[in-house]
Design a protein around this motif. Structure first.
Motif, mmCIF file in Angstrom:
data_model
loop_
_atom_site.group_PDB
_atom_site.id
_atom_site.type_symbol
_atom_site.label_atom_id
_atom_site.label_comp_id
_atom_site.label_asym_id
_atom_site.label_seq_id
_atom_site.Cartn_x
_atom_site.Cartn_y
_atom_site.Cartn_z
ATOM 1 N N SER A 1 6.694 8.582 0.168
ATOM 2 C CA SER A 1 5.359 8.071 0.457
ATOM 3 C C SER A 1 4.443 9.169 0.964
ATOM 4 C CB SER A 1 5.443 6.958 1.509
ATOM 5 O OG SER A 1 6.131 5.857 0.997
ATOM 6 N N TRP A 2 4.997 10.041 1.796
ATOM 7 C CA TRP A 2 4.181 11.135 2.306
ATOM 8 C C TRP A 2 3.760 12.058 1.179
ATOM 9 C CZ3 TRP A 2 0.950 12.654 5.618
ATOM 10 C CH2 TRP A 2 0.717 13.997 5.866
ATOM 11 N N LEU A 3 4.667 12.345 0.259
ATOM 12 C CA LEU A 3 4.292 13.184 -0.880
ATOM 13 C C LEU A 3 3.221 12.503 -1.716
ATOM 14 C CD1 LEU A 3 7.789 14.483 -2.006
ATOM 15 C CD2 LEU A 3 5.975 15.774 -0.860
ATOM 16 N N LYS A 4 3.345 11.210 -1.896
ATOM 17 C CA LYS A 4 2.342 10.498 -2.679
ATOM 18 C C LYS A 4 0.998 10.502 -1.972
ATOM 19 C CE LYS A 4 1.653 6.381 -5.450
ATOM 20 N NZ LYS A 4 1.460 7.201 -6.631
ATOM 21 N N ALA A 5 1.023 10.393 -0.665
ATOM 22 C CA ALA A 5 -0.234 10.382 0.077
ATOM 23 C C ALA A 5 -0.884 11.749 0.104
ATOM 24 C CB ALA A 5 0.009 9.905 1.503
ATOM 25 N N VAL B 1 -13.568 6.451 6.089
ATOM 26 C CA VAL B 1 -13.182 5.929 4.779
ATOM 27 C C VAL B 1 -11.717 6.274 4.559
ATOM 28 C CG1 VAL B 1 -13.588 6.022 2.293
ATOM 29 C CG2 VAL B 1 -15.522 6.213 3.878
ATOM 30 N N CYS B 2 -10.925 5.282 4.239
ATOM 31 C CA CYS B 2 -9.486 5.472 4.059
ATOM 32 C C CYS B 2 -9.073 4.915 2.696
ATOM 33 C CB CYS B 2 -8.732 4.750 5.176
ATOM 34 S SG CYS B 2 -6.954 4.717 4.963
ATOM 35 N N GLN B 3 -8.238 5.662 1.975
ATOM 36 C CA GLN B 3 -7.745 5.156 0.694
ATOM 37 C C GLN B 3 -6.256 5.403 0.585
ATOM 38 O OE1 GLN B 3 -7.385 6.016 -2.995
ATOM 39 N NE2 GLN B 3 -6.211 7.781 -2.355
ATOM 40 N N PHE B 4 -5.576 4.468 -0.134
ATOM 41 C CA PHE B 4 -4.123 4.437 -0.052
ATOM 42 C C PHE B 4 -3.566 3.632 -1.226
ATOM 43 C CE2 PHE B 4 -0.568 2.805 3.038
ATOM 44 C CZ PHE B 4 0.351 3.637 2.444
ATOM 45 N N ASN B 5 -2.619 4.210 -1.967
ATOM 46 C CA ASN B 5 -1.830 3.442 -2.926
ATOM 47 C C ASN B 5 -0.662 2.822 -2.155
ATOM 48 O OD1 ASN B 5 0.114 2.581 -4.818
ATOM 49 N ND2 ASN B 5 -0.644 4.012 -6.341
ATOM 50 N N VAL B 6 -0.680 1.496 -2.015
ATOM 51 C CA VAL B 6 0.309 0.826 -1.164
ATOM 52 C C VAL B 6 1.627 0.566 -1.879
ATOM 53 C CG1 VAL B 6 -1.472 -0.238 0.259
ATOM 54 C CG2 VAL B 6 -0.578 -1.490 -1.727
ATOM 55 N N LEU B 7 1.720 0.859 -3.166
ATOM 56 C CA LEU B 7 2.930 0.665 -3.962
ATOM 57 C C LEU B 7 3.320 -0.811 -4.024
ATOM 58 C CD1 LEU B 7 5.096 3.708 -2.791
ATOM 59 C CD2 LEU B 7 3.484 3.596 -4.703
ATOM 60 N N ALA B 8 2.854 -1.491 -5.061
ATOM 61 C CA ALA B 8 3.096 -2.927 -5.213
ATOM 62 C C ALA B 8 4.591 -3.220 -5.281
ATOM 63 C CB ALA B 8 2.404 -3.439 -6.471
ATOM 64 N N LEU C 1 -7.630 0.291 -1.536
ATOM 65 C CA LEU C 1 -6.198 0.218 -1.811
ATOM 66 C C LEU C 1 -5.955 0.105 -3.308
ATOM 67 C CD1 LEU C 1 -5.169 -2.363 0.954
ATOM 68 C CD2 LEU C 1 -5.237 0.136 1.130
ATOM 69 N N GLN C 2 -4.926 0.796 -3.772
ATOM 70 C CA GLN C 2 -4.456 0.638 -5.143
ATOM 71 C C GLN C 2 -3.072 -0.015 -5.122
ATOM 72 O OE1 GLN C 2 -5.117 4.235 -4.242
ATOM 73 N NE2 GLN C 2 -7.271 3.623 -4.358
ATOM 74 N N GLU C 3 -2.708 -0.612 -6.248
ATOM 75 C CA GLU C 3 -1.455 -1.370 -6.389
ATOM 76 C C GLU C 3 -1.371 -2.511 -5.377
ATOM 77 O OE1 GLU C 3 2.238 0.597 -7.075
ATOM 78 O OE2 GLU C 3 1.345 2.173 -8.313
ATOM 79 N N PHE C 4 -2.468 -3.178 -5.158
ATOM 80 C CA PHE C 4 -2.471 -4.393 -4.346
ATOM 81 C C PHE C 4 -1.842 -5.494 -5.182
ATOM 82 C CE2 PHE C 4 -4.260 -8.053 -2.137
ATOM 83 C CZ PHE C 4 -4.200 -7.650 -0.809
ATOM 84 N N ASP C 5 -0.834 -6.140 -4.639
ATOM 85 C CA ASP C 5 0.028 -7.006 -5.456
ATOM 86 C C ASP C 5 -0.513 -8.430 -5.573
ATOM 87 O OD1 ASP C 5 2.220 -7.753 -6.990
ATOM 88 O OD2 ASP C 5 3.623 -6.676 -5.707
ATOM 89 N N PHE C 6 -0.509 -8.944 -6.803
ATOM 90 C CA PHE C 6 -0.901 -10.320 -7.080
ATOM 91 C C PHE C 6 0.246 -11.133 -7.679
ATOM 92 C CE2 PHE C 6 -4.734 -7.761 -7.294
ATOM 93 C CZ PHE C 6 -5.682 -8.522 -6.620
ATOM 94 N N ALA C 7 1.427 -10.546 -7.795
ATOM 95 C CA ALA C 7 2.531 -11.174 -8.531
ATOM 96 C C ALA C 7 3.081 -12.395 -7.806
ATOM 97 C CB ALA C 7 3.650 -10.164 -8.758
ATOM 98 N N PRO C 8 3.434 -13.463 -8.559
ATOM 99 C CA PRO C 8 4.078 -14.624 -7.933
ATOM 100 C C PRO C 8 5.375 -14.270 -7.224
ATOM 101 C CG PRO C 8 3.336 -15.151 -10.163
ATOM 102 C CD PRO C 8 3.163 -13.674 -10.003
ATOM 103 N N SER C 9 6.052 -13.223 -7.688
ATOM 104 C CA SER C 9 7.323 -12.827 -7.082
ATOM 105 C C SER C 9 7.154 -12.259 -5.675
ATOM 106 C CB SER C 9 8.029 -11.795 -7.963
ATOM 107 O OG SER C 9 7.238 -10.631 -8.114
ATOM 108 N N GLU D 1 -0.696 -6.253 -10.531
ATOM 109 C CA GLU D 1 -1.324 -5.636 -9.365
ATOM 110 C C GLU D 1 -2.720 -5.156 -9.728
ATOM 111 O OE1 GLU D 1 -1.559 -2.086 -9.948
ATOM 112 O OE2 GLU D 1 -0.516 -2.529 -11.817
ATOM 113 N N GLY D 2 -3.414 -4.629 -8.720
ATOM 114 C CA GLY D 2 -4.777 -4.190 -8.955
ATOM 115 C C GLY D 2 -5.335 -3.468 -7.748
ATOM 116 N N LEU D 3 -6.576 -3.772 -7.412
ATOM 117 C CA LEU D 3 -7.307 -3.030 -6.393
ATOM 118 C C LEU D 3 -7.779 -3.958 -5.282
ATOM 119 C CD1 LEU D 3 -9.638 -0.997 -8.794
ATOM 120 C CD2 LEU D 3 -7.460 -0.214 -7.798
#
Length: 278
Positions: free
Chosen positions: A25-29, A53-60, A95-103, A132-134
């Motif tokens: 996660s740190w490498l991704k950030a 301003v903060c931005q982050f891929n949260v990994l769905a 945020l990126q990869e904000f999860d919308f999945a039923p699972s 997923e999405g934004l």
């Protein structure tokens, strides 16, 4: 055209958000695919502008999660993310990869429960059933005249989206323009993602940015996937031409050409080559 403002003066944050969640996660950030680019003006007063301003891929959780994060229950990991966002106390969260999945039932509700009292949520799911999405979260007391538009990017077969928002900062009276997006992965195993799809997606985002009012502070928050270049030579499989790091980083070059400045490089100059930036 908007002028450049120092990232440090604006206290622009984001690349440190992931430091509590493991090495990957740190490498991704801290790779340059996960930083904000900004363009703006009024450098003379920027020292006094209380804006974060903060931005982050949260990994769905519904997508592939690599080790060691795959061993952590998603509820625990995302509760920790919310804790860190509250600690950082940003005015704008993209945020990126904000999860919308039923699972992953309860994902959005977790974020709403932890952050909803302080932030106004704007969500955009990817098209054609992608899970997923934004998400763009705006501090309720910080802005007025808010307008958020969702974009469905071409080419449609990539199912990528973007958010663009305009708002007025209450404290300073300044106009802000914020864009949030997540570009297609730079797959070297086909002949369209790197040379066609990714530059086209970035062109649409940049067109939206270039349409911002001339007196606006402009922020681009994006996971551009520009650090990704598959190491296996696809020519050996007869699949596609071989691509260079410069080919992969074309979206970043497009942003730099329009005068945007890398938040990470403004703070940590020379941290990584430009081919890995966004």
């Amino acid at each position: 055209m908007p002028q450049v403002v120092s990232v440090v003066q604006l206290r622009l944050i984001g690349m440190w958000v992931m430091c509590l969640y493991g090495t990957l996660s740190w490498l991704k950030a801290t790779n340059h695919s996960d930083i904000s680019l900004k363009r703006g003006g009024f450098a003379g007063w920027a020292m006094a502008l209380p804006l974060r301003v903060c931005q982050f891929n949260v990994l769905a959780p519904s997508l592939r999660i690599c080790a060691p994060l795959d061993t952590i229950p998603w509820q625990q990991r995302h509760a920790a993310i919310c804790d860190e966002l509250l600690r950082l106390d940003p005015d704008v969260i993209c945020l990126q990869e904000f999860d919308f999945a039923p699972s992953t039932k309860g994902f959005a509700e977790l974020y709403q429960a932890r952050l909803g009292s302080a932030y106004e949520f704007h969500l955009k799911k990817r098209t054609r059933g992608k899970p997923e999405g934004l998400a763009m979260l705006l501090r309720k007391c910080a802005f007025e005249d808010i307008a958020v538009q969702a974009l469905e990017l071409e080419p449609r077969f990539c199912d990528r989206v973007a958010q663009v928002a305009t708002m007025r900062h209450r404290t300073s009276g300044l106009q802000l323009f914020v864009a949030n997006t997540h570009l297609t992965v730079a797959h070297a195993s086909n002949n369209h993602d790197i040379p066609f799809a990714r530059p086209l997606q970035m062109e649409q985002v940049m067109n939206a940015i270039l349409g911002a009012q001339s007196d606006s502070l402009v922020f681009l928050c994006a996971d551009m996937n520009c650090d990704h270049l598959e190491t296996e030579d696809p020519i050996s499989k007869g699949l596609a031409p071989q691509y260079t790091a410069a080919d992969v980083s074309q979206p970043v070059a497009m942003a730099f050409q329009e005068g945007l400045v890398s938040a990470l490089h403004s703070v940590l100059s020379g941290a990584r080559p430009v081919s890995h930036t966004s």
